[in-house]
Design an enzyme around this catalytic site. Structure first.
Site, PDB file in Angstrom:
ATOM      1  N   SER A  80      58.085 166.170  35.181  1.00 39.43           N
ATOM      2  CA  SER A  80      56.795 166.178  34.475  1.00 39.43           C
ATOM      3  C   SER A  80      55.892 167.318  34.950  1.00 39.43           C
ATOM      4  CB  SER A  80      56.065 164.861  34.704  1.00 39.43           C
ATOM      5  OG  SER A  80      56.878 163.768  34.382  1.00 39.43           O
TER       6      SER A  80
HETATM    7  N1  SAH Z   1      59.884 161.180  37.611  1.00 36.83           N
HETATM    8  C1  SAH Z   1      60.757 162.274  37.285  1.00 36.83           C
HETATM    9  C2  SAH Z   1      60.667 162.659  35.816  1.00 36.83           C
HETATM   10  C3  SAH Z   1      61.862 162.182  35.177  1.00 36.83           C
HETATM   11  S1  SAH Z   1      62.040 162.334  33.441  1.00 36.83           S
HETATM   12  C4  SAH Z   1      60.510 163.474  38.186  1.00 36.83           C
HETATM   13  O1  SAH Z   1      59.563 163.472  38.975  1.00 36.83           O
HETATM   14  O2  SAH Z   1      61.300 164.419  38.122  1.00 36.83           O
HETATM   15  C5  SAH Z   1      62.482 160.653  33.103  1.00 36.83           C
HETATM   16  C6  SAH Z   1      63.749 160.144  33.730  1.00 36.83           C
HETATM   17  O3  SAH Z   1      63.896 158.796  33.321  1.00 36.83           O
HETATM   18  C7  SAH Z   1      65.016 160.866  33.285  1.00 36.83           C
HETATM   19  O4  SAH Z   1      65.708 161.357  34.396  1.00 36.83           O
HETATM   20  C8  SAH Z   1      65.819 159.771  32.563  1.00 36.83           C
HETATM   21  O5  SAH Z   1      67.210 159.880  32.744  1.00 36.83           O
HETATM   22  C9  SAH Z   1      65.266 158.504  33.211  1.00 36.83           C
HETATM   23  N2  SAH Z   1      65.407 157.267  32.435  1.00 36.83           N
HETATM   24  C10 SAH Z   1      65.327 157.087  31.097  1.00 36.83           C
HETATM   25  N3  SAH Z   1      65.495 155.802  30.772  1.00 36.83           N
HETATM   26  C11 SAH Z   1      65.689 155.132  31.959  1.00 36.83           C
HETATM   27  C12 SAH Z   1      65.924 153.763  32.297  1.00 36.83           C
HETATM   28  N4  SAH Z   1      66.026 152.818  31.370  1.00 36.83           N
HETATM   29  N5  SAH Z   1      66.063 153.442  33.602  1.00 36.83           N
HETATM   30  C13 SAH Z   1      65.980 154.390  34.574  1.00 36.83           C
HETATM   31  N6  SAH Z   1      65.777 155.700  34.306  1.00 36.83           N
HETATM   32  C14 SAH Z   1      65.625 156.061  33.021  1.00 36.83           C
END
Ligand code: SAH
Length: 229
Positions: A80
């Protein structure tokens, strides 16, 4: 002889130049993107100043690590925008000793920012490879208070519940009921809610007894909250 010494010291100092450069870029990022937009919580600001965001992005993205935008981290996912990470951190009112659950580990950056402030961070990632990479990276960086699990975060992490706060970093069409259940009395959850690939609303959920208060905070765009089959 003197030339050799000079070249050698230059070689030793070279990594330092780069390190200083990142510290400067990070300081600028915090001032212009975070403080100027109204983030005031001192522990959030200190964490954003400390965590080396460039250690959380793929090599090809390192030069953009402190820019005002999300960046690709592989598997169609993103880290993000720094301001959003700061906003989501500040709004849960993180305190030392607290237990926080994050859904969507991705690069591990948001987890690291939280881990600078609270006692323990549990984080769940649905894409196995991203989860493994983040877990290795966080260990290498010395974080001992973060536990990463590969699973569908919809179910939360019952063994460690209840949580003081829950941070969801993928956009869900509705708030998963198990996550609401796993919030402590007085707990706070921040989650983007809305249709995938469209603008969503960042929602704050506050739990008081068995009552939930929900408020919309700002329009955002997150990658979709996926479900395991
Ligand atoms: N917090 C992260 C941003 C990640 S983007 C950072 O600081 O880099 C969102 C993430 O959520 C992605 O990696 C995606 O694979 C994950 N995601 C999507 N649906 C999910 C679920 N049901 N359970 C766990 N992770 C999930």
């Amino acid at each position: 002889m003197r030339t050799v010494t000079l070249i050698m010291s230059f070689g030793l100092l070279l990594p330092l130049f780069f390190m200083q450069d990142y510290t400067k870029l990070r300081e600028e990022m915090v001032k212009t993107q975070i403080e100027n937009r109204g983030i005031k919580d001192s522990s959030t600001l200190a964490a954003l100043r400390k965590v080396a965001r460039h250690s959380f992005v793929p090599k090809a993205q390192v030069h953009y690590a402190y820019e005002d935008r999300p960046l690709p981290i592989g598997h169609g996912q993103t880290i993000s925008q720094p301001y959003i990470v700061a906003y989501m951190t500040e709004i849960i009112k993180p305190k030392p000793g607290q237990k926080v659950l994050e859904i969507g580990t991705g690069s591990g950056y948001q987890a690291a920012v939280l881990a600078e402030i609270v006692g323990k961070v549990y984080t769940i990632e649905i894409v196995e490879e991203l989860g493994k990479q983040a877990s290795t990276r966080l260990k290498e960086l010395g974080y001992k208070n973060i536990e990463v699990k590969t699973a569908d975060g919809y179910q939360g992490w019952k063994e460690h519940a209840p949580f003081d706060a829950i941070v969801v970093t993928a956009a869900a069409e509705f708030i998963p009921p198990p996550l609401k259940e796993q919030l402590k009395d007085g707990g706070r959850m921040i989650i983007p809610v809305g249709s995938p690939y469209m603008t969503q609303q960042l929602m704050l959920i506050e739990k008081t007894g068995n009552k939930f208060t929900t408020s919309s905070k700002m329009p955002v765009r997150f990658v979709p909250f996926k479900r395991s089959q």
